[in-house]
Every structure is written in C-alpha cells, then in structure tokens.
Scaffold this active site. Structure first.
Site, PDB file in Angstrom:
ATOM      1  N   LYS A   1       0.860  -1.117  -0.014  1.00 19.15           N
ATOM      2  CA  LYS A   1       0.011  -0.133   0.064  1.00 19.15           C
ATOM      3  C   LYS A   1       0.963   1.284   0.091  1.00 19.15           C
ATOM      4  O   LYS A   1       1.787   1.509   0.913  1.00 19.15           O
ATOM      5  CB  LYS A   1      -1.009  -0.107   1.101  1.00 19.15           C
ATOM      6  CG  LYS A   1      -1.747   1.196   1.271  1.00 19.15           C
ATOM      7  CD  LYS A   1      -2.774   1.114   2.429  1.00 19.15           C
ATOM      8  CE  LYS A   1      -3.704   2.279   2.504  1.00 19.15           C
ATOM      9  NZ  LYS A   1      -4.651   2.123   3.898  1.00 19.15           N
TER      10      LYS A   1
ATOM     11  N   LYS B   1      -2.216  -1.800  -3.849  1.00 15.62           N
ATOM     12  CA  LYS B   1      -2.902  -0.455  -3.687  1.00 15.62           C
ATOM     13  C   LYS B   1      -1.997   0.857  -3.852  1.00 15.62           C
ATOM     14  O   LYS B   1      -1.184   0.719  -2.951  1.00 15.62           O
ATOM     15  CB  LYS B   1      -3.828  -0.472  -2.433  1.00 15.62           C
ATOM     16  CG  LYS B   1      -4.661   0.807  -2.328  1.00 15.62           C
ATOM     17  CD  LYS B   1      -5.562   0.599  -0.853  1.00 15.62           C
ATOM     18  CE  LYS B   1      -6.365   1.788  -0.887  1.00 15.62           C
ATOM     19  NZ  LYS B   1      -7.131   1.930   0.605  1.00 15.62           N
TER      20      LYS B   1
END
Length: 331
Positions: free
Chosen positions: A202, A254
């Site tokens: 992330k 992500k």
C-alpha cells in the site's frame, strides 16, 4: 513453392480480430462479475445517502441504502463488499473502531442480515476513519504513529468485526507485524475461519484524495513513515514475504493502475489470491474526463479493469463493481 506461412503474407494476426465474436472467443483475459468487490461507505446518523462531490455516483450510505446496495451487488453477481465506516465522533484512539456498536460493526451486521453469505462481507481493519488526527494508528507522546500499540488496537478491532459477522478482514494500516498479530488474536478467540486480506503493498499515494473526503479524514501530516514509498518496487516483495509468513490468506496491491508493475511481480510470486484496489483517485479521473467528453466512459472503465486482470489480479476492488458486473454479464 513455399506459402510463406509463419511470416507475412502467410501469417496475418488480423484474421483473429475480424469480428466481435471471434475477438471474444480468443480473448486472453476477461472480467467476470465474480472477480469484483464493491467498496462502500456508511455514515453514522445519515438520514439519506450523501453524494460525494469528488466521486460522482458514489455516496456515503445510510443503513437502509447500504442494505439495498448489498442486494444490488448480489443480483449483479459481484463477489464481495468492502465496508468503511464514517462515525459521528472521532477521538485519538479511534474508539468507534472497537465499539461493538460502532457504525462499521453495525453495517457488518446489517449486510449479513440482508444477504447472508450470498456476498463476501469484508471490512476495513484500520483506525484512520475513526481517529481525529486521521492516522492509521495511535500516536505516541511525540506525535508519531506507535506501531506496537497500534497492533493491540487492530487486534481489538478484528475481534469486534469478526463477531459482527465479517468474513474477510483487510488490515490496511501498513503496521509491521499486523497480519500475524491479528491472526493470533482471531485464532485465540475461535475465529479461525475469518480470512485476512493483507494490504501488502500500500503506497503513500496522491490518488487517495477523494477517499479522504469519503471518510471525512482529519489527517494532519502524511503517512510516509508507514505506507510504502512510490519509488520502491522490490520492497513490496519484502512486505509480501512477511505477510505470507504471518498467515495472509490473500494479498493486495494499492493503488492499482499506477502500480501494475508491482501487481504483475506480486502475482508471479504467490500461490494465494491477489487483489488490486482501483482507488478513489483512479475512479475520479475517469469520471471527470468522461464528464468533460474527453474519453468514452464505459470503454475506459472496462479497459482499466482488464488491465488489472492482465497484470495478474484475481480480485479487483472497484467503485464500478456493480455497473461493470452487469456489463460483463451481458457479454
């Protein structure tokens, strides 16, 4: 005399592109409704859905509208729904996140009562939606995110989310050791059947802006000390190895489109399902450009989702999940 087959003019790749039916038959990748997960926001105390200006078509749900959205997702063939709560009251410890009556836990119970196991109920396991400072963990005396103290809060959150009926938890705060700590807490409480979707890579990204509007984030400063540096790709493999060793059932990259290279690398390394999150900024860019008439909206949406599948994603979280699933089902 040689036909020249194997090179032009004997070989003509365009033969397999001649008709829509032929192109569909030989397509290497396709988006299936079951590949998709719908992220959804629920706002505590909302009397009616609240439209998000920076994410046209997306709302902060009421309890009733969330139940309806869950039913729509089931009817479209979408596999899962990822829930994010927006509490009315936030504090330094993110107390709403561990309150059994907190809005996220209420939403989990509502969706479970409405659709049962027809939809995989997934919940965000992070403090940023419920802290007044907007960080993903608790702060120490110097205002820094305290990794190990945050792990204790994540364990508490995991238990209330599991007890509310979540089937998959998404530890998204990028704390070191979060997957293992949460896994041990769940197992010790008898929740061995609850899965963990690790937010493995992330990145600290500019593409989260509209999401912060959606959860009414009060972020002060930035998250560069715990989210991954956009400059680093190999570092994602280190995070991946740690998450797998700690018991992750699925892993995620992500944001999505800006990190397709990382997604491709991760997908090539693992035997567990790999997810990608098409984040709010990606959504907003396409919607804004389409509104201006600069791109063809549906084609751009479908092409972006195909990019995730081509890069190796098994699961895609997208705010277009229901729309895209209906279109995919029509062929």
């Amino acid at each position: 005399m040689s036909s020249g087959y194997g090179q032009f003019p004997g070989t003509r790749p365009r033969r397999l592109r001649a008709t829509a039916a032929l192109r569909r038959m030989v397509a290497e990748h396709r988006v299936h409704p079951a590949d998709l997960v719908l992220p959804a926001f629920i706002r505590e105390g909302a009397a009616e859905p609240v439209p998000l200006a920076s994410m046209p078509g997306v709302v902060q749900h009421t309890r009733d509208s969330l139940r309806k959205a869950a039913v729509e997702a089931v009817e479209a063939g979408v596999s899962g729904i990822m829930l994010f709560g927006v509490p009315q009251t936030k504090d330094a410890a993110g107390s709403a996140g561990t309150d059994p009556e907190g809005i996220l836990q209420v939403a989990i119970r509502d969706v479970r009562a409405e659709v049962g196991d027809a939809l995989v109920i997934m919940s965000d396991l992070c403090l940023d939606e419920s802290t007044d400072h907007g960080h993903c963990g608790v702060l120490d005396a110097r205002g820094r995110v305290d990794n190990d103290a945050t792990l204790e809060r994540y364990a508490e959150m995991a238990l209330v989310q599991a007890e509310a009926g979540a089937r998959v938890l998404g530890p998204s705060g990028m704390m070191d050791g979060q997957v293992g700590h949460v896994r041990r807490a769940l197992d010790a409480a008898g929740h061995q059947d609850v899965s963990l979707l690790a937010y493995t890579a992330k990145y600290t990204s500019a593409f989260y802006g509209p999401f912060r509007d959606a959860v009414e984030s009060g972020l002060t400063g930035d998250r560069k000390t715990y989210q991954q540096d956009p400059a680093n790709a190999k570092e994602a493999l280190r995070e991946l190895a740690l998450d797998l060793a700690e018991g992750a059932d699925m892993v995620m990259v992500k944001p999505g489109l800006p990190y397709l290279d990382v997604l491709r690398t991760v997908a090539g390394q693992v035997a567990v399902p790999v997810a990608a999150y098409q984040v709010s900024g990606e959504y907003a860019m396409i919607e804004a450009a389409a509104e201006k008439g600069w791109i063809e909206r549906e084609r751009a949406i479908d092409e972006s989702l195909l990019a995730f599948k081509r890069a190796g994603a098994d699961v895609v979280l997208t705010y277009w999940a229901v729309e895209a699933a209906r279109r995919a089902a029509r062929g």
